[in-house]
Design a protein around this motif. Structure first.
Motif, mmCIF file in Angstrom:
data_model
loop_
_atom_site.group_PDB
_atom_site.id
_atom_site.type_symbol
_atom_site.label_atom_id
_atom_site.label_comp_id
_atom_site.label_asym_id
_atom_site.label_seq_id
_atom_site.Cartn_x
_atom_site.Cartn_y
_atom_site.Cartn_z
ATOM 1 N N ASP A 476 0.982 -1.195 -0.062
ATOM 2 C CA ASP A 476 0.026 -0.049 -0.136
ATOM 3 C C ASP A 476 0.845 1.433 0.034
ATOM 4 O O ASP A 476 1.513 1.634 1.036
ATOM 5 C CB ASP A 476 -0.871 0.009 1.059
ATOM 6 C CG ASP A 476 -1.902 1.192 1.296
ATOM 7 O OD1 ASP A 476 -1.748 2.147 0.523
ATOM 8 O OD2 ASP A 476 -2.802 1.124 1.963
ATOM 9 N N ILE A 477 1.014 1.759 -1.231
ATOM 10 C CA ILE A 477 1.867 3.052 -1.273
ATOM 11 C C ILE A 477 1.609 4.332 -0.346
ATOM 12 O O ILE A 477 2.245 4.947 -0.091
ATOM 13 C CB ILE A 477 2.008 3.529 -2.782
ATOM 14 C CG1 ILE A 477 2.971 4.514 -2.962
ATOM 15 C CG2 ILE A 477 0.708 3.958 -3.336
ATOM 16 C CD1 ILE A 477 4.280 4.147 -2.499
ATOM 17 N N ASP A 478 0.457 4.198 0.154
ATOM 18 C CA ASP A 478 0.089 5.216 1.020
ATOM 19 C C ASP A 478 0.025 5.257 2.282
ATOM 20 O O ASP A 478 -0.315 6.132 3.149
ATOM 21 C CB ASP A 478 -1.686 5.676 0.776
ATOM 22 C CG ASP A 478 -1.921 6.141 -0.782
ATOM 23 O OD1 ASP A 478 -1.136 6.952 -1.253
ATOM 24 O OD2 ASP A 478 -2.786 5.312 -1.411
ATOM 25 N N GLN A 479 0.583 4.009 2.725
ATOM 26 C CA GLN A 479 0.980 3.815 4.298
ATOM 27 C C GLN A 479 2.262 4.553 4.422
ATOM 28 O O GLN A 479 3.045 5.018 3.592
ATOM 29 C CB GLN A 479 1.307 2.158 4.456
ATOM 30 C CG GLN A 479 -0.122 1.486 4.753
ATOM 31 C CD GLN A 479 0.080 0.096 5.263
ATOM 32 O OE1 GLN A 479 0.967 -0.239 5.641
ATOM 33 N NE2 GLN A 479 -1.068 -0.611 5.033
ATOM 34 N N LEU A 480 2.615 4.592 5.857
ATOM 35 C CA LEU A 480 3.861 5.216 6.179
ATOM 36 C C LEU A 480 5.144 4.350 5.286
ATOM 37 O O LEU A 480 5.054 2.916 5.235
ATOM 38 C CB LEU A 480 4.097 4.884 7.825
ATOM 39 C CG LEU A 480 3.521 5.661 8.636
ATOM 40 C CD1 LEU A 480 3.243 5.175 10.279
ATOM 41 C CD2 LEU A 480 3.860 7.094 8.408
ATOM 42 N N PRO A 481 6.080 5.096 5.193
ATOM 43 C CA PRO A 481 7.291 4.318 4.412
ATOM 44 C C PRO A 481 8.135 3.621 5.479
ATOM 45 O O PRO A 481 7.668 3.735 6.527
ATOM 46 C CB PRO A 481 8.031 5.597 3.837
ATOM 47 C CG PRO A 481 7.675 6.665 4.498
ATOM 48 C CD PRO A 481 6.243 6.544 4.988
ATOM 49 N N SER A 482 9.101 2.967 4.972
ATOM 50 C CA SER A 482 9.899 2.120 5.723
ATOM 51 C C SER A 482 10.529 3.066 6.985
ATOM 52 O O SER A 482 10.616 4.312 7.069
ATOM 53 C CB SER A 482 11.034 1.355 5.154
ATOM 54 O OG SER A 482 11.946 2.562 4.374
ATOM 55 N N VAL A 483 10.735 2.340 8.148
ATOM 56 C CA VAL A 483 11.480 3.178 9.157
ATOM 57 C C VAL A 483 12.782 3.380 8.726
ATOM 58 O O VAL A 483 13.466 4.471 9.208
ATOM 59 C CB VAL A 483 11.397 2.157 10.434
ATOM 60 C CG1 VAL A 483 12.076 2.789 11.534
ATOM 61 C CG2 VAL A 483 9.836 1.841 10.856
ATOM 62 N N GLY A 484 13.408 2.622 8.137
ATOM 63 C CA GLY A 484 14.876 2.552 7.606
ATOM 64 C C GLY A 484 14.774 3.585 6.514
ATOM 65 O O GLY A 484 13.717 4.076 5.829
#
Length: 760
Positions: A476-484
């Protein structure tokens, strides 16, 4: 009354100090020594501790507050400071300097050995050892450990365990003393010992900044403090070079893979107070050494990368381009017939977007499937896997976290692994056994929750994909991106190099789910639709999405506690310990994860066998989360379990994760944190029956649309937002966290032989 007159009279039975008494406190201060009988509180992050001490010359226990890297019951403390009166806690000794040493009295030695510090010795064996050897017991452990076998119950195995643990603790003590002497109030002595062993002090003296590079929990500021005390000049090139890397590491923690050169120098100058010319020289040396790498950014300017992130972006792009080439592993499939077959077999009907993506999976070797909740990503993957399996394709499924992999397995009906487990992580090399030289034995690889992939994990995954395999990236591109660092899924889509199938037909909305509808509304920048105002103490069962107003953080904490413990379980039947998860934007503040965990532990699990470590009280029955990947134990960052057993005698805590038990040494408990409340970032890849989400202006820095969207989409059956309308509106409007300094997109276009994107 003068403070001095209220000091209790001397106690002739009070414990006596060690043989080597310290010097008196400096003029203007007071000195106190005594035996630590209780560690009321200790924070490993700040070193702050509150101790109950049987002090020399005093009849009653006294409270001592100060800072220590670590402290245990039974240790003898030496403190310089002054007596103060705290309105909440009464009379305390406030220590400006605090030091812990091994005790000398029999009572102190017994408490010290029984505190869980030494593996193989708990309270029972501590008593036996002191009875057998008296004050010589510590010397015997260190120099004549074979004599320990004279004690009933101690054989060769336990003796070696005690001896090895003692040696490790002695080294840790030396390291702590060195760091303490150099002004360290917070550090990770056990990790330093594990990382550097007996050469720890030598290594630190040579380059104090290695601590910031190598030791989790020790940042540049702590290393810098040590360096300055060791005589490293404030304007030295060593400090300037380390400072540049620190700025880039801080930015990578925020998700960036690089930094514009001018911005990097400005930030470093502001942080280090080192002249620009010296920083430019330091940058030249770092570039020459290859630790930092220059490159052309998306704005056309020079950006600076940490070397490993520069390599990761370049190689990830090249690997994807290589995988996309060549013949499809499953040729000649009649797509329409295959869709009809799988629809009849499972009683499903694929929507137009799903059918297009299904067909694309048999035309392309690498493709992306993206979309929000309820749009049928899982149904599509299940249909694809079913057909590919019928065609005798070897298939492997994976996801970044254990919980995401488990959910994928449940929904697909096939085994799914974490990426780390799939790639066979090797702790000995800190790398993966599966790579380009030994790729995965599969024809098809499906990776779910790829919005969570940072650039380094993505590269490791791409390296292990066989050249002839089909790679399907789902997320899901609209979720938060990676933590890293990185924005892998977003950059792949933005590059225009790979086919992207966006699913937008919402299937579950027809079932009346306000969760799904409101998630999509928030994603479009619209306020969620809320039910009519009901009882603020608990939602009515008419909807699955609620907003409970709390104007102050204090009121928010009260409502979260009441909702989780009483109202939601009573009205909806959810278990507070098993079904309800509090998701909060931040760790800090009244409505942050740390405070909410303290509140909810008291509310939901107030009693039981427990032990205090690293600023937390770990109690039988507690819900806990693993905070880092531990490959030896096969538990991973984000895994949630329950404490089954706290064993002070064996210095162990047993945690059940799903269907298996994992044992932690007390020194390893900093890998666990209470999980009644977790940050939204930590919840990615997970689903919970019910989530409670504080949304308050106290967290205004973190209130972003994708954070709220991610939190809402973690819930399967019920969402309750607690906060203010102003904070909710702020979260819906804000999209600033989407920007990251990454260059994977232009590197992909270069790898695919396409024209560059225009400068941003």
């Amino acid at each position: 009354m003068n403070d001095r007159t209220s000091i209790p009279p001397p106690d002739p039975d009070a414990p006596q100090p060690p043989r080597t008494a310290p010097a008196l406190a400096e003029s203007g201060g007071e000195h106190l020594e005594g035996l630590v009988e209780l560690v009321t509180f200790h924070s490993v992050e700040t070193g702050f501790c509150v101790l109950k001490v049987k002090a020399q010359g005093m009849r009653d226990q006294v409270a001592v507050v100060g800072k220590l890297p670590r402290v245990n019951v039974g240790e003898w403390i030496k403190a310089d400071g002054r007596w103060v009166f705290d309105r909440a806690h009464g009379r305390q000794f406030s220590a400006d300097r605090l030091e812990a040493v091994v005790p000398d009295s029999l009572a102190g030695i017994e408490k010290f050995l029984g505190s869980g510090l030494i593996k193989g010795i708990g309270p029972v064996y501590a008593g036996k050892l002191v009875k057998a050897f008296g004050k010589d017991v510590l010397d015997i452990i260190e120099n004549r450990s074979a004599e320990l076998e004279r004690v009933d119950g101690i054989g060769p195995t336990r003796r070696r365990l005690i001896k090895d643990s003692w040696n490790a603790q002695k080294s840790i003590r030396d390291i702590m003393g060195f760091l303490f002497a150099n002004g360290v109030g917070t550090q990770r002595a056990f990790r330093i010992y594990k990382r550097y062993g007996e050469k720890a002090i030598e290594t630190i003296r040579l380059d104090p900044y290695c601590l910031a590079r190598d030791i989790r929990g020790i940042g540049f500021k702590t290393a810098d403090q040590i360096a300055l005390r060791l005589g490293v000049p404030a304007d030295s090139l060593l400090r300037a070079r380390a400072g540049l890397s620190h700025v880039l590491l801080e930015l990578s923690d925020q998700g960036h893979c690089a930094c514009p050169q001018l911005l990097l120098l400005d930030r470093a100058e502001a942080m280090l107070a080192i002249p620009a010319a010296r920083l430019e020289e330091a940058l030249r040396l770092e570039l020459q050494a290859g630790r930092l790498v220059p490159g052309r950014g998306t704005d056309g300017e020079t950006w600076i990368y940490l070397a490993h992130l520069h390599l990761a972006e370049r190689e990830a792009a090249a690997r994807l381009a290589a995988i996309a080439q060549g013949a499809h592993p499953c040729p000649g499939v009649k797509v329409d017939a295959a869709i009809d077959w799988v629809q009849r077999k499972h009683g499903m009907v694929l929507a137009e977007g799903q059918r297009a993506a299904f067909a694309g999976a048999f035309r392309h070797k690498v493709l992306v499937i993206t979309g929000g909740p309820g749009v049928g990503k899982t149904t599509l993957v299940r249909a694809l896997v079913e057909v590919l399996a019928a065609k005798k394709m070897r298939i492997q499924l994976c996801a970044p976290t254990g919980r995401a992999a488990k959910r994928m397995a449940e929904l697909s009906g096939r085994e799914a692994k974490t990426i780390h487990r799939l790639l066979e992580y090797d702790p000995a090399t800190n790398g993966f056994k599966r790579d380009a030289s030994r790729p995965l034995a599969t024809d098809v690889l499906v990776a779910d929750e790829t919005s969570m992939l940072d650039i380094q994990l993505a590269l490791s995954l791409f390296r292990a994909v066989p050249p002839g395999a089909l790679l399907i990236l789902v997320g899901d591109i609209d979720q938060l991106p990676s933590v890293g660092p990185g924005r892998v899924l977003g950059d792949i889509i933005a590059s225009g190099t790979l086919p992207v199938y966006r699913l937008d037909h919402v299937f579950r909305q027809g079932g009346g789910s306000a969760i799904i509808e409101n998630a999509h509304r928030v994603n479009r920048g619209e306020m969620p639709l809320l039910p009519e105002k009901g009882d603020a103490a608990g939602p009515t069962p008419a909807s699955d999405f609620y907003f409970v107003r709390a104007e102050t953080p204090e009121r928010g904490v009260e409502l979260v506690r009441k909702l989780a413990r009483d109202s939601i379980p009573r009205r909806f039947g959810f278990s507070p310990m098993e079904d309800i998860q509090i998701l909060t934007p931040m760790q800090k503040g009244e409505l942050g994860a740390r405070n909410l965990n303290l509140v909810m532990q008291t509310a939901l699990n107030p009693r039981g066998t427990d032990i205090e470590r690293f600023g937390w009280r770990y109690r039988t029955g507690d819900r806990v989360m693993q905070t880092e990947n531990d490959y030896d134990k096969d538990v991973f960052n984000g895994d949630i379990g329950r404490i089954e057993r706290v064993d002070a005698e064996e210095s162990e805590v047993t945690v059940r994760f799903d269907d298996r038990r994992v044992v932690y040494d007390l020194q390893e408990l900093d890998e666990l944190t209470p999980a009644y409340a977790v940050t939204v970032h930590k919840s990615q890849g997970s689903e919970y029956p019910c989530v409670i989400v504080p949304v308050h202006t106290q967290h205004y820095v973190m209130l972003q649309r994708n954070l709220l969207y991610t939190a809402i989409t973690r819930a399967k059956k019920l969402v309750v937002l607690v906060g203010t309308p102003k904070a909710l509106a702020l979260a819906v409007r804000s999209t600033g966290s989407l920007h990251r300094y990454t260059t994977l997109a232009p590197r992909l276009r270069e790898a695919f032989g396409l024209a560059p994107l225009p400068p941003a």
